[in-house]
Design a protein around this motif. Structure first.
Motif, mmCIF file in Angstrom:
data_model
loop_
_atom_site.group_PDB
_atom_site.id
_atom_site.type_symbol
_atom_site.label_atom_id
_atom_site.label_comp_id
_atom_site.label_asym_id
_atom_site.label_seq_id
_atom_site.Cartn_x
_atom_site.Cartn_y
_atom_site.Cartn_z
ATOM 1 N N ALA A 2 1.003 -1.196 0.044
ATOM 2 C CA ALA A 2 -0.151 0.080 0.083
ATOM 3 C C ALA A 2 0.727 1.354 0.144
ATOM 4 O O ALA A 2 2.148 1.338 0.312
ATOM 5 C CB ALA A 2 -1.130 -0.254 1.095
ATOM 6 N N VAL A 3 0.094 2.323 -0.113
ATOM 7 C CA VAL A 3 0.844 3.602 -0.422
ATOM 8 C C VAL A 3 1.410 4.020 1.148
ATOM 9 O O VAL A 3 2.543 4.713 1.055
ATOM 10 C CB VAL A 3 -0.212 4.804 -0.575
ATOM 11 C CG1 VAL A 3 0.372 5.989 -0.399
ATOM 12 C CG2 VAL A 3 -0.655 4.674 -1.971
ATOM 13 N N ASP A 4 1.001 3.763 2.050
ATOM 14 C CA ASP A 4 1.517 3.938 3.569
ATOM 15 C C ASP A 4 2.628 3.033 3.879
ATOM 16 O O ASP A 4 3.042 3.269 4.974
ATOM 17 C CB ASP A 4 0.551 3.942 4.692
ATOM 18 C CG ASP A 4 -0.362 2.636 4.683
ATOM 19 O OD1 ASP A 4 -0.328 1.648 3.854
ATOM 20 O OD2 ASP A 4 -0.980 2.447 5.763
ATOM 21 N N GLY A 5 3.101 2.155 3.006
ATOM 22 C CA GLY A 5 4.081 1.370 3.225
ATOM 23 C C GLY A 5 3.863 -0.390 3.584
ATOM 24 O O GLY A 5 4.593 -0.994 3.806
ATOM 25 N N VAL A 6 2.508 -0.344 3.941
ATOM 26 C CA VAL A 6 2.041 -1.735 4.656
ATOM 27 C C VAL A 6 2.302 -2.723 3.660
ATOM 28 O O VAL A 6 2.001 -2.619 2.374
ATOM 29 C CB VAL A 6 0.462 -1.540 5.030
ATOM 30 C CG1 VAL A 6 -0.286 -2.901 4.863
ATOM 31 C CG2 VAL A 6 0.217 -0.719 6.250
ATOM 32 N N THR A 7 2.876 -3.888 4.049
ATOM 33 C CA THR A 7 3.096 -5.158 3.281
ATOM 34 C C THR A 7 2.634 -6.410 4.275
ATOM 35 O O THR A 7 2.960 -6.518 5.082
ATOM 36 C CB THR A 7 4.487 -5.465 3.053
ATOM 37 O OG1 THR A 7 5.153 -4.036 2.432
ATOM 38 C CG2 THR A 7 4.622 -6.495 2.171
ATOM 39 N N ARG A 8 1.405 -6.684 3.664
ATOM 40 C CA ARG A 8 0.765 -7.880 4.618
ATOM 41 C C ARG A 8 0.444 -9.025 3.279
ATOM 42 O O ARG A 8 0.314 -8.843 2.246
ATOM 43 C CB ARG A 8 -0.492 -7.417 5.192
ATOM 44 C CG ARG A 8 -0.202 -6.451 6.169
ATOM 45 C CD ARG A 8 -1.309 -5.705 6.905
ATOM 46 N NE ARG A 8 -1.180 -4.874 7.805
ATOM 47 C CZ ARG A 8 -1.805 -3.852 8.223
ATOM 48 N NH1 ARG A 8 -3.011 -3.725 7.582
ATOM 49 N NH2 ARG A 8 -1.514 -2.985 9.039
ATOM 50 N N THR A 33 5.309 -5.066 7.432
ATOM 51 C CA THR A 33 5.415 -3.597 7.125
ATOM 52 C C THR A 33 6.873 -3.145 7.633
ATOM 53 O O THR A 33 7.020 -3.379 8.837
ATOM 54 C CB THR A 33 4.361 -2.855 7.634
ATOM 55 O OG1 THR A 33 3.232 -3.368 7.047
ATOM 56 C CG2 THR A 33 4.610 -1.358 7.356
ATOM 57 N N LEU A 34 7.670 -2.417 6.845
ATOM 58 C CA LEU A 34 8.960 -1.789 7.263
ATOM 59 C C LEU A 34 8.584 -0.064 7.264
ATOM 60 O O LEU A 34 7.788 0.397 6.797
ATOM 61 C CB LEU A 34 10.160 -2.239 6.659
ATOM 62 C CG LEU A 34 10.495 -3.519 6.669
ATOM 63 C CD1 LEU A 34 11.819 -3.882 5.915
ATOM 64 C CD2 LEU A 34 10.877 -3.994 8.119
ATOM 65 N N ASP A 35 9.369 0.634 7.658
ATOM 66 C CA ASP A 35 9.200 2.058 7.634
ATOM 67 C C ASP A 35 9.533 2.783 6.416
ATOM 68 O O ASP A 35 10.538 3.509 6.302
ATOM 69 C CB ASP A 35 9.940 2.591 8.850
ATOM 70 C CG ASP A 35 9.560 4.259 9.222
ATOM 71 O OD1 ASP A 35 8.423 4.531 8.762
ATOM 72 O OD2 ASP A 35 10.384 5.017 9.817
ATOM 73 N N ARG A 36 9.061 2.153 5.409
ATOM 74 C CA ARG A 36 9.352 2.828 3.934
ATOM 75 C C ARG A 36 8.159 2.775 3.130
ATOM 76 O O ARG A 36 7.358 1.715 3.273
ATOM 77 C CB ARG A 36 10.515 1.663 3.240
ATOM 78 C CG ARG A 36 11.738 1.791 4.019
ATOM 79 C CD ARG A 36 12.853 1.375 3.173
ATOM 80 N NE ARG A 36 12.625 -0.216 2.996
ATOM 81 C CZ ARG A 36 13.376 -1.124 3.615
ATOM 82 N NH1 ARG A 36 14.081 -0.824 4.482
ATOM 83 N NH2 ARG A 36 12.999 -2.468 3.223
ATOM 84 N N ARG A 37 8.105 3.854 2.501
ATOM 85 C CA ARG A 37 6.463 3.916 1.766
ATOM 86 C C ARG A 37 6.861 4.759 0.206
ATOM 87 O O ARG A 37 7.845 5.428 0.236
ATOM 88 C CB ARG A 37 5.562 4.521 2.741
ATOM 89 C CG ARG A 37 6.019 6.030 3.165
ATOM 90 C CD ARG A 37 4.982 6.511 4.004
ATOM 91 N NE ARG A 37 5.288 5.797 5.255
ATOM 92 C CZ ARG A 37 4.631 6.056 6.284
ATOM 93 N NH1 ARG A 37 3.766 7.023 6.360
ATOM 94 N NH2 ARG A 37 4.761 5.370 7.548
ATOM 95 N N PRO A 38 5.973 4.469 -0.631
ATOM 96 C CA PRO A 38 5.002 3.655 -0.763
ATOM 97 C C PRO A 38 5.770 2.289 -1.378
ATOM 98 O O PRO A 38 6.593 2.077 -1.794
ATOM 99 C CB PRO A 38 4.020 4.129 -1.743
ATOM 100 C CG PRO A 38 4.972 5.067 -2.820
ATOM 101 C CD PRO A 38 6.150 5.521 -1.715
ATOM 102 N N MET A 63 12.981 -5.913 -0.539
ATOM 103 C CA MET A 63 12.734 -6.866 0.677
ATOM 104 C C MET A 63 12.387 -8.048 -0.041
ATOM 105 O O MET A 63 11.227 -8.198 -0.681
ATOM 106 C CB MET A 63 11.869 -6.318 1.342
ATOM 107 C CG MET A 63 11.496 -7.293 2.644
ATOM 108 S SD MET A 63 10.488 -6.619 3.939
ATOM 109 C CE MET A 63 9.044 -6.198 2.947
ATOM 110 N N VAL A 64 13.121 -9.331 0.357
ATOM 111 C CA VAL A 64 12.698 -10.539 -0.176
ATOM 112 C C VAL A 64 12.155 -11.305 1.073
ATOM 113 O O VAL A 64 12.942 -11.431 2.127
ATOM 114 C CB VAL A 64 13.860 -11.400 -0.602
ATOM 115 C CG1 VAL A 64 13.628 -12.472 -1.261
ATOM 116 C CG2 VAL A 64 14.508 -10.310 -1.780
ATOM 117 N N ILE A 65 10.875 -11.878 1.013
ATOM 118 C CA ILE A 65 10.407 -12.374 2.230
ATOM 119 C C ILE A 65 10.307 -13.913 2.010
ATOM 120 O O ILE A 65 9.992 -14.351 0.577
ATOM 121 C CB ILE A 65 8.820 -12.164 2.391
ATOM 122 C CG1 ILE A 65 8.606 -10.607 2.739
ATOM 123 C CG2 ILE A 65 8.236 -12.901 3.425
ATOM 124 C CD1 ILE A 65 7.497 -10.011 2.722
#
Length: 420
Positions: free
Chosen positions: A199-205, A218-223, A246-248
Motif C-alpha cells: 500500500a501507499v503507506d508502506g503496509v506489506t501484508r 511492514t517496514l518504515d518505507r513507503r510507498p 525486501m525478499v520474504i
C-alpha cells in the motif's frame, strides 16, 4: 513511427544467477515480465516495450505515452499505459481502451484484465469477442490478478479496497480488505491460498484466504510500488519508493534479504526470472537490472550514474533548472531522440510542430500549424499543454512565473542551437 536501430551485436543474455543489465530504453522502467522460454519484456516511460532474447532488443512501438505494464500470454504479448490503451503484439493493435491511464495488466488463458484509473476493470477476451467492464469501483484501480482457472479476479484500488470479482457475472462477490490507504500492488498465490498486497503507506501484508489471518511485513518505507512471487512460490520480493528490495521467505515467514537497490529513486518494477534464480528490477534509471537472488548486495546498484533530472539544482542556472524539472525526462537535446518519451529538441526554434520523421506524434500536434519560437514556447508553458494544444500527448504542466519561462527559453535557445 520511430525506426531506430541499436548498433549492438547479438549478445545472448547472461546465464541466470549472474548479474547483468539490459540497456537501451530512454526512460525509467515501469514494468517487467519474464516468459517461460527466458525472454524478458520491459515497459518504459519512453513509450516503448523491449523484448529481450539477447542484449539487442526488439522494440515494440505504438503506444502514445508511457507504458506501465506488460504481460506474456502464450504466443501473444499485451502492454498498457498512460495512453489509455491495451495493445497486443505482434502488431500493436489496440484491443482495449479505457477513459483513464492503465496501470496494471493480468492474463488468464481466455482473457486479459486491465486496471485503470478511470475506476473500472476491463475484461478483454483473447479470441477478440466482446469485452466487458467490472465496476465502476468509485476510485482508480491499481492492480489485478486472475485465479488460476480465470473465473475470478482480485483487484486493488486507490480507495484501499481489495475486491474479489466473478468474471462471468461481472459482480463483486467479496471485499477482503478495506485499508485506509490506497493499495498499489497485489500478488495471488492460489496454490498456497494466500494473497499479498502493498500500500501507499508502506503496509506489506499477506492474507490467508482460508482463515483471514494476516502476516505483517511492514517496514518504515513507503510507498510499496512492486511485488513479485518466485516461480517456486518460496520468495516474495517487495519494491518500495525509497529504493529497497525486501525478499520474504514464505516458507519460514521471515525477511530473508533487505537490499538497497538504488540510492536514487524508487523501485517501480520487479519480476523473478523464469528459473527463479534472478530478480529483475526497474526504476528511475534507463536500464533493467538483474541480480542473483542469493547475492543481491554483492553487485552494482541501480542508477549508479545520476539521471539529468536528478542533478543538483544548485549546479544549474534557472533556465537549465526549469528544463531539467519540466522537460529532460521526456526530451533530449542531441540530434536524435535517444528513445525518449518525446522528440529531440535539437534545432527546435523555427521547426513546425509534429514534423520530425522519426517520432510518432499525436494527430493533434501533427495537424497543428504551430511553429516553435519564443512566443509559442512561452504560451505552451504559460497556458499548459492541455490548454494550448488540447489532445496532445504532452503532460499537464505549467511554468507560472514569467521570468522562469524567459530563462527556460534562453537556455533552450543556447542548448538546442545547431552546432557550428
Amino acid at each position: 513511427m520511430r525506426n531506430l536501430v541499436l548498433a549492438l551485436a547479438l549478445v545472448p543474455l547472461p546465464a541466470m544467477a549472474e548479474f547483468f543489465t539490459l540497456k537501451g530504453h530512454g526512460g525509467p522502467i515501469m514494468g517487467i515480465a519474464a516468459a517461460p522460454d527466458g525472454r524478458i519484456a520491459t515497459a518504459s516511460f519512453d513509450n516503448s516495450v523491449g523484448i529481450w532474447t539477447d542484449q539487442s532488443p526488439e522494440w515494440l512501438e505504438g503506444h502514445e505515452a508511457a507504458v506501465n505494464s506488460v504481460v506474456f500470454n502464450g504466443t501473444a504479448i499485451y502492454s498498457a499505459g498512460d495512453d489509455f490503451t491495451l495493445r497486443q503484439w505482434p502488431g500493436g493493435q489496440i484491443v482495449g481502451r479505457h477513459k483513464g491511464k492503465i496501470v496494471g495488466v493480468a492474463a488468464s488463458k481466455t482473457h486479459v484484465a486491465t486496471a485503470s484509473w478511470d475506476g473500472t476493470i476491463g475484461i478483454w477476451p483473447v479470441d477478440g469477442s466482446s469485452p466487458s467492464m467490472l465496476g465502476p469501483t468509485g476510485s482508480g484501480v491499481n492492480a489485478v490478478a486472475f485465479t488460476p482457472d480465470g473465473s475470478q479476479l482480485y483487484s486493488a484500488g486507490v480507495d484501499g479496497t481489495l475486491r474479489l470479482w466473478d468474471v462471468a457475472s461481472r459482480q463483486e462477490i467479496d471485499r477482503l480488505v478495506e485499508h485506509g490507504f490506497g493499495i498499489n500492488e497485489l500478488v495471488l498465490n492460489a496454490q498456497d491460498n494466500w494473497i499479498a498486497y502493498g500500500a501507499v503507506d508502506g503496509v506489506t501484508r499477506i492474507l490467508d484466504l482460508s482463515s483471514g489471518e494476516e502476516r505483517d511485513f511492514t517496514l518504515d518505507r513507503r510507498p510499496i510500488l512492486a511485488l513479485a512471487l518466485s516461480p517456486d512460490r518460496r520468495l516474495l520480493a517487495v519494491g518500495d519508493g525509497e529504493g529497497y528490495i525486501m525478499v520474504i521467505d514464505t516458507g519460514d515467514w521471515r525477511i530473508a534479504q533487505d537490499f538497497r537497490a538504488t540510492l536514487r529513486g524508487p523501485v517501480w518494477a520487479l519480476s523473478f526470472s523464469a528459473d527463479g534464480q534472478n530478480i529483475h528490477a526497474g526504476g528511475i534509471d534507463e536500464a533493467m537490472y538483474s541480480w542473483p537472488v542469493a547475492a543481491l548486495s554483492e553487485h552494482e546498484q541501480m542508477a549508479a550514474s545520476e539521471p539529468s533530472f536528478l542533478k543538483n539544482p544548485d549546479q544549474m542556472d534557472n533556465g537549465e533548472r526549469q528544463f531539467t524539472r519540466k522537460c529532460s525526462i521526456c526530451h533530449s537535446l542531441s540530434p536524435d531522440s535517444q528513445r525518449r518519451a518525446g522528440p529531440t529538441l535539437h534545432k527546435i526554434f523555427g521547426r513546425k510542430a509534429g514534423s520530425l520523421p522519426d517520432y510518432l506524434y499525436s494527430d493533434t500536434l501533427q495537424d497543428s500549424d504551430i511553429i516553435w519560437n519564443e512566443e509559442t514556447i512561452n504560451a505552451l508553458f504559460d497556458e499548459g499543454p492541455d490548454h494550448y494544444i488540447p489532445g496532445s500527448k504532452m503532460p499537464m504542466q505549467r511554468i507560472t512565473g514569467a521570468q522562469d519561462r524567459i530563462d527556460l527559453i534562453a537556455f533552450m535557445r543556447r542548448a538546442t542551437a545547431p552546432e557550428d
